[in-house]
Design a protein around this motif. Structure first.
Motif, mmCIF file in Angstrom:
data_model
loop_
_atom_site.group_PDB
_atom_site.id
_atom_site.type_symbol
_atom_site.label_atom_id
_atom_site.label_comp_id
_atom_site.label_asym_id
_atom_site.label_seq_id
_atom_site.Cartn_x
_atom_site.Cartn_y
_atom_site.Cartn_z
ATOM 1 N N LEU A 1 -3.181 -6.319 -1.052
ATOM 2 C CA LEU A 1 -2.724 -5.420 -2.112
ATOM 3 C C LEU A 1 -3.707 -4.277 -2.355
ATOM 4 C CD1 LEU A 1 -0.779 -4.842 -4.525
ATOM 5 C CD2 LEU A 1 -2.125 -6.480 -5.845
ATOM 6 N N ASP A 2 -3.209 -3.051 -2.309
ATOM 7 C CA ASP A 2 -4.023 -1.873 -2.623
ATOM 8 C C ASP A 2 -4.157 -1.756 -4.143
ATOM 9 O OD1 ASP A 2 -5.433 0.494 -2.265
ATOM 10 O OD2 ASP A 2 -3.620 1.712 -2.363
ATOM 11 N N VAL A 3 -5.356 -1.420 -4.619
ATOM 12 C CA VAL A 3 -5.560 -1.343 -6.066
ATOM 13 C C VAL A 3 -5.017 -0.040 -6.651
ATOM 14 C CG1 VAL A 3 -7.880 -0.360 -5.927
ATOM 15 C CG2 VAL A 3 -7.238 -1.718 -7.923
ATOM 16 N N GLY B 1 -2.485 -2.002 -8.507
ATOM 17 C CA GLY B 1 -2.667 -3.332 -7.939
ATOM 18 C C GLY B 1 -3.261 -4.313 -8.933
ATOM 19 N N LEU B 2 -4.183 -3.841 -9.763
ATOM 20 C CA LEU B 2 -4.777 -4.712 -10.777
ATOM 21 C C LEU B 2 -3.738 -5.133 -11.816
ATOM 22 C CD1 LEU B 2 -8.255 -3.048 -11.415
ATOM 23 C CD2 LEU B 2 -7.808 -5.255 -10.339
ATOM 24 N N ALA C 1 5.821 -0.473 -0.359
ATOM 25 C CA ALA C 1 5.137 0.782 -0.667
ATOM 26 C C ALA C 1 4.565 0.831 -2.075
ATOM 27 C CB ALA C 1 6.090 1.958 -0.457
ATOM 28 N N ASP C 2 5.023 -0.035 -2.969
ATOM 29 C CA ASP C 2 4.529 -0.002 -4.345
ATOM 30 C C ASP C 2 4.782 -1.347 -5.004
ATOM 31 O OD1 ASP C 2 7.275 -0.043 -4.946
ATOM 32 O OD2 ASP C 2 7.351 2.129 -5.210
ATOM 33 N N ASP D 1 0.852 -1.180 0.000
ATOM 34 C CA ASP D 1 0.000 0.000 0.000
ATOM 35 C C ASP D 1 0.888 1.231 0.000
ATOM 36 O OD1 ASP D 1 -1.880 2.146 0.816
ATOM 37 O OD2 ASP D 1 -3.256 0.472 1.180
ATOM 38 N N ASP D 2 0.570 2.213 -0.841
ATOM 39 C CA ASP D 2 1.407 3.409 -0.918
ATOM 40 C C ASP D 2 1.136 4.392 0.211
ATOM 41 O OD1 ASP D 2 -1.143 3.847 -2.238
ATOM 42 O OD2 ASP D 2 -0.363 5.813 -2.804
#
Length: 236
Positions: free
Chosen positions: A57-59, A66-67, A38-39, A14-15
């Protein structure tokens, strides 16, 4: 609760530095081992060095989303289970995640306890299943491949066919009841996602067909029964 050396190892990507730190601390308190990134680039480096049990995972991230990371990993990377976090709550966004190979989806803001519950559900689903009560259930032939329900393993001339946790659970549910129609509700329950909508189940079926059908557009093995659900028709 402190994590032991054999506890599931999670990768949190997640950023948002604040959320990343909060998740890392909370999940560690829940008994998980946690690595944070972070990425997508940092996530790739971590995945190359360590075998993780699950990725949170953040999208929406700068650079590779993330996708996009999920699509790449499902194409040629490790089959690590993925729970997607996103501020988007629309059904279309949820379906997009499932189409890319996400195992579950949680919209922000969320209750951390629900996150931990969903993580444990995915990990249980990904773990080798216990032998079924009916030990006479043997391997099921699917074209040139065989699926062993006791191992939840699909093998063919090319060796073991890689399946995501969702694909594995779907095929297991169908193979344990061959030639019997399963409703979408029954399939959702077997996948451990009883709240999943019909479209999400259809996406999982489509993904599985791509791996087992000679022509996914004309399925021979996982067939649709109109207004009822899906059925596995074993055979050559």
């Amino acid at each position: 609760m402190s994590a032991t050396t054999d506890a599931p190892h999670l990768l949190v990507v997640d950023d948002d530095a604040r959320l990343r730190a909060l998740l890392q601390r909370f999940l560690a308190e829940q008994g998980f081992r946690v690595t944070a990134a972070a990425d997508a680039a940092a996530a790739r480096r971590a995945l190359a060095a360590v075998s993780f049990d699950l990725m949170v995972l953040d999208v929406m991230m700068p650079g590779e989303s993330g996708l996009e990371l999920t699509e790449s990993l499902r194409r040629d990377g490790p089959e690590v289970p993925i729970l997607m976090l996103t501020a988007r709550g629309a059904p279309d966004d949820r379906v997009a995640g499932f189409e890319m190979g996400v195992d579950d989806y949680l919209a922000k803001p969320f209750d951390p306890r629900e996150l931990a519950l969903r993580i444990r559900t995915i990990l249980r689903r990904a773990a080798p299943p216990p032998p079924p009560a009916d030990t006479s259930t043997g391997p099921v032939q699917i074209g040139t491949r065989w699926f062993d329900p006791q191992r939840a393993e699909l093998r063919g001339p090319e060796g073991v066919v890689r399946l995501t946790g969702g694909e594995q659970s779907l095929l297991l549910a169908l193979a344990q009841r061959p030639n019997e129609v399963l409703s979408r509700e029954e399939i959702a329950s077997a996948l451990g996602t009883p709240e999943a909508g019909e479209r999400a189940i259809d996406v999982q079926v489509t993904r599985l067909r791509r791996k087992i059908e000679p022509d996914p557009r004309e399925p021979r093995f996982v067939q649709t029964v109109r207004h009822r659900g899906y059925v596995l028709r074993p055979g050559v």
